[in-house]
Scaffold this motif. Structure first.
Motif, PDB file in Angstrom:
ATOM      1  N   ILE A   1      -3.373  24.795   5.859  1.00 32.51           N
ATOM      2  CA  ILE A   1      -2.432  24.767   4.748  1.00 32.51           C
ATOM      3  C   ILE A   1      -2.137  23.339   4.303  1.00 32.51           C
ATOM      4  O   ILE A   1      -1.721  23.129   3.156  1.00 32.51           O
ATOM      5  CB  ILE A   1      -1.134  25.531   5.111  1.00 32.51           C
ATOM      6  N   ASP A   2      -2.395  22.326   5.160  1.00 35.16           N
ATOM      7  CA  ASP A   2      -2.154  20.952   4.720  1.00 35.16           C
ATOM      8  C   ASP A   2      -3.244  20.438   3.786  1.00 35.16           C
ATOM      9  O   ASP A   2      -3.159  19.309   3.283  1.00 35.16           O
ATOM     10  CB  ASP A   2      -1.908  20.006   5.899  1.00 35.16           C
ATOM     11  N   SER A   3      -4.253  21.263   3.511  1.00 38.10           N
ATOM     12  CA  SER A   3      -5.192  20.913   2.438  1.00 38.10           C
ATOM     13  C   SER A   3      -4.475  20.882   1.095  1.00 38.10           C
ATOM     14  O   SER A   3      -4.869  20.136   0.183  1.00 38.10           O
ATOM     15  CB  SER A   3      -6.346  21.912   2.376  1.00 38.10           C
ATOM     16  N   LEU A   4      -3.414  21.681   0.976  1.00 36.81           N
ATOM     17  CA  LEU A   4      -2.618  21.682  -0.240  1.00 36.81           C
ATOM     18  C   LEU A   4      -1.706  20.465  -0.280  1.00 36.81           C
ATOM     19  O   LEU A   4      -1.265  19.960   0.761  1.00 36.81           O
ATOM     20  CB  LEU A   4      -1.767  22.954  -0.324  1.00 36.81           C
TER      21      LEU A   4
ATOM     22  N   GLY B   1      -3.094  16.193  -2.483  1.00 31.10           N
ATOM     23  CA  GLY B   1      -3.903  17.319  -2.046  1.00 31.10           C
ATOM     24  C   GLY B   1      -4.254  18.305  -3.131  1.00 31.10           C
ATOM     25  O   GLY B   1      -4.004  18.092  -4.326  1.00 31.10           O
ATOM     26  N   LEU B   2      -4.846  19.412  -2.704  1.00 31.24           N
ATOM     27  CA  LEU B   2      -5.274  20.460  -3.614  1.00 31.24           C
ATOM     28  C   LEU B   2      -4.067  21.203  -4.168  1.00 31.24           C
ATOM     29  O   LEU B   2      -2.974  21.175  -3.604  1.00 31.24           O
ATOM     30  CB  LEU B   2      -6.194  21.446  -2.888  1.00 31.24           C
ATOM     31  N   THR B   3      -4.285  21.906  -5.271  1.00 33.96           N
ATOM     32  CA  THR B   3      -3.261  22.784  -5.827  1.00 33.96           C
ATOM     33  C   THR B   3      -3.474  24.202  -5.307  1.00 33.96           C
ATOM     34  O   THR B   3      -4.541  24.544  -4.782  1.00 33.96           O
ATOM     35  CB  THR B   3      -3.324  22.803  -7.358  1.00 33.96           C
TER      36      THR B   3
ATOM     37  N   VAL C   1      -3.763  26.788  -7.192  1.00 29.81           N
ATOM     38  CA  VAL C   1      -4.800  27.384  -8.042  1.00 29.81           C
ATOM     39  C   VAL C   1      -6.188  27.039  -7.518  1.00 29.81           C
ATOM     40  O   VAL C   1      -7.085  27.894  -7.456  1.00 29.81           O
ATOM     41  CB  VAL C   1      -4.618  26.932  -9.502  1.00 29.81           C
ATOM     42  N   GLN C   2      -6.388  25.788  -7.111  1.00 35.30           N
ATOM     43  CA  GLN C   2      -7.689  25.407  -6.554  1.00 35.30           C
ATOM     44  C   GLN C   2      -7.982  26.161  -5.262  1.00 35.30           C
ATOM     45  O   GLN C   2      -9.133  26.561  -5.012  1.00 35.30           O
ATOM     46  CB  GLN C   2      -7.726  23.898  -6.315  1.00 35.30           C
ATOM     47  N   ALA C   3      -6.964  26.365  -4.440  1.00 38.60           N
ATOM     48  CA  ALA C   3      -7.153  27.134  -3.205  1.00 38.60           C
ATOM     49  C   ALA C   3      -7.600  28.559  -3.522  1.00 38.60           C
ATOM     50  O   ALA C   3      -8.521  29.095  -2.875  1.00 38.60           O
ATOM     51  CB  ALA C   3      -5.860  27.148  -2.396  1.00 38.60           C
ATOM     52  N   ILE C   4      -6.950  29.168  -4.496  1.00 40.67           N
ATOM     53  CA  ILE C   4      -7.337  30.530  -4.883  1.00 40.67           C
ATOM     54  C   ILE C   4      -8.765  30.550  -5.414  1.00 40.67           C
ATOM     55  O   ILE C   4      -9.548  31.455  -5.089  1.00 40.67           O
ATOM     56  CB  ILE C   4      -6.347  31.092  -5.919  1.00 40.67           C
TER      57      ILE C   4
END
Length: 319
Positions: free
Chosen positions: A242-245, A260-262, A264-267
Motif C-alpha cells: 500500500i505504500d506504493s501509493l 507515489g502512485l495514485t 486510479v493508477q493502482a486500479i
C-alpha cells in the motif's frame, strides 16, 4: 456447473453495513480452503517491520472497511461471486515472538490453501510475509512471474544483521529460486537510498524496474499491457504494498514515501492483469494506528476486491 451454489457477500439490505460478520466483504467464513476457488486469508504481523508498527492490525481493519463493497464490479462488469466459490478462511496464526518460525508457519498455511487448488488473496501484515508465500507458490507451481507494486524494492541483503525482514523478501525469494527473474516487474520504486546502486541489484538480476517518476502524470494502462504481453501464460503472483501509493492517498502505512502512485493508477494496474494466469495476490503494509480516517484500509479493501475480479475463471457480464 450452472447448478453450483456460490457464496455471496452479505447484502446491505439484508443486514446494515455496520453489522454482520467481521469477514472480508461479510463473506461466509470457512475452516479451510476445501471446495473454494479463491479465498481471503489474513496474516496479522508486524514483527518484520523496521519503522512504524501496527500492520498486525491490518487484516482486521481491512475487513472492517470492506463492508461497503458490493458483489458486482460496475466498471469492468466482473461478477466474481457468480463464477468462483469464495470465502474468508480467517488468519494464519503466526508466532509473534519468532520471525523465522513465523515464516515457516506462513509457508505451511499458504501451502495448505494451494493443496486445495484455491487461489489465496492475502491481507497483510508487513511485507516479510511475501517471501514464505512465494516459497509455497514455487513448491506448488515452480518459479513464478511477479508483479510487485511498491515504493521500495525490498531486496536488502540484511536489516540490522537479519536475513528475514520486510525489506528483504524479494532477495530471499530470488535466492530460493521462487521467481523467474526476467518476468519480475517492480513498479513505483522511489525515495531516498543509502547508495546510488540501491535499485540496481534488481536490474542486475534481470528484473524490470519502473520508478515512480516514470509513472507520473500518465495512465499506467499501457505499462501493464506491455507487462501482460511479456508474461504471457506464465503463472504470475501479484504483490501490492500500500505504500506504493502516495501518502496523500494511503497515510496509514509503516514506511511512507512522497511522490507515489495514485489510486486510479493502482486500479489500472490491477484491472490490466485480467487474462493473466494469476496464482495468488497480496495487499500488505496497512497500519491502522496511522490511518486515522480509515482511508488507507478502505483503499486496500477495494484493491483486494479488484484483484478478486481479475482472477482466472471470473465471469464478466459482457462475455
Amino acid at each position: 456447473m450452472h447448478n453450483r451454489q456460490f457464496n455471496q457477500p452479505m447484502g446491505g439490505n439484508e443486514m446494515p453495513r455496520f453489522g454482520g460478520p467481521g469477514t472480508m466483504m461479510r463473506l461466509p467464513q470457512a475452516a479451510s480452503a476445501e471446495g473454494l476457488d479463491a479465498c481471503f486469508v489474513g496474516i496479522p504481523m508486524d514483527i518484520g517491520a523496521s519503522n512504524r508498527s501496527g500492520t498486525r492490525y491490518g487484516p482486521r481493519q481491512v475487513r472492517a472497511e470492506s463492508v461497503m463493497i458490493r458483489p458486482y464490479n460496475m466498471a469492468t462488469r466482473a461478477a466474481p461471486f457468480e463464477s468462483l466459490q469464495v470465502a474468508d478462511v480467517g488468519d494464519i496464526a503466526i508466532n509473534t515472538f519468532n520471525l523465522p518460525a513465523t515464516v515457516g508457519l506462513i509457508r505451511d498455511g499458504i501451502a495448505r490453501i494451494l493443496e486445495q487448488d484455491c487461489i489465496p488473496l492475502t491481507i497483510g501484515g508487513d511485507h516479510t510475509l511475501t517471501y514464505p508465500v512465494l516459497q509455497a507458490m514455487a513448491e506448488k507451481h515452480g518459479p513464478v512471474a511477479l508483479i510487485h507494486v511498491d515504493a521500495h524494492a525490498d531486496i536488502n541483503d540484511t536489516m540490522f544483521g537479519e536475513k528475514i525482514a520486510h525489506g528483504t523478501p524479494f532477495r530471499r525469494a530470488y535466492e530460493a529460486g521462487c521467481l523467474k527473474p526476467d518476468l519480475v516487474f517492480q513498479i513505483g520504486l522511489r525515495g531516498t537510498g543509502y547508495t546510488a546502486e540501491d535499485f540496481d541489484w534488481s536490474r542486475d538480476k534481470g528484473f524490470t524496474v519502473v520508478p515512480a517518476e516514470e509513472c507520473w502524470h500518465k495512465s499506467l494502462a499501457p505499462l501493464v499491457a506491455d507487462i501482460k504481453a511479456r508474461i504471457g501464460d506464465h503463472k504470475v503472483y501479484l504483490s501490492f504494498d500500500i505504500d506504493s501509493l502516495d501518502p496523500a492517498y494511503a497515510p496509514g502505512t509503516g514506511t511512507p514515501e512522497i511522490g507515489g502512485l495514485t489510486i486510479v493508477q493502482a486500479i489500472e494496474l490491477i484491472r490490466g492483469c485480467r487474462g493473466l494466469n494469476l496464482v495468488g495476490c497480496d495487499l500488505v503494509e496497512v497500519s491502522p494506528p496511522f490511518d486515522t480516517t480509515g482511508t488507507t484500509a478502505i483503499t486496500a479493501a477495494n484493491l483486494l476486491y479488484e484483484m478478486l475480479c481479475v482472477l482466472p475463471g471470473v465471469k464478466y457480464k459482457d462475455a
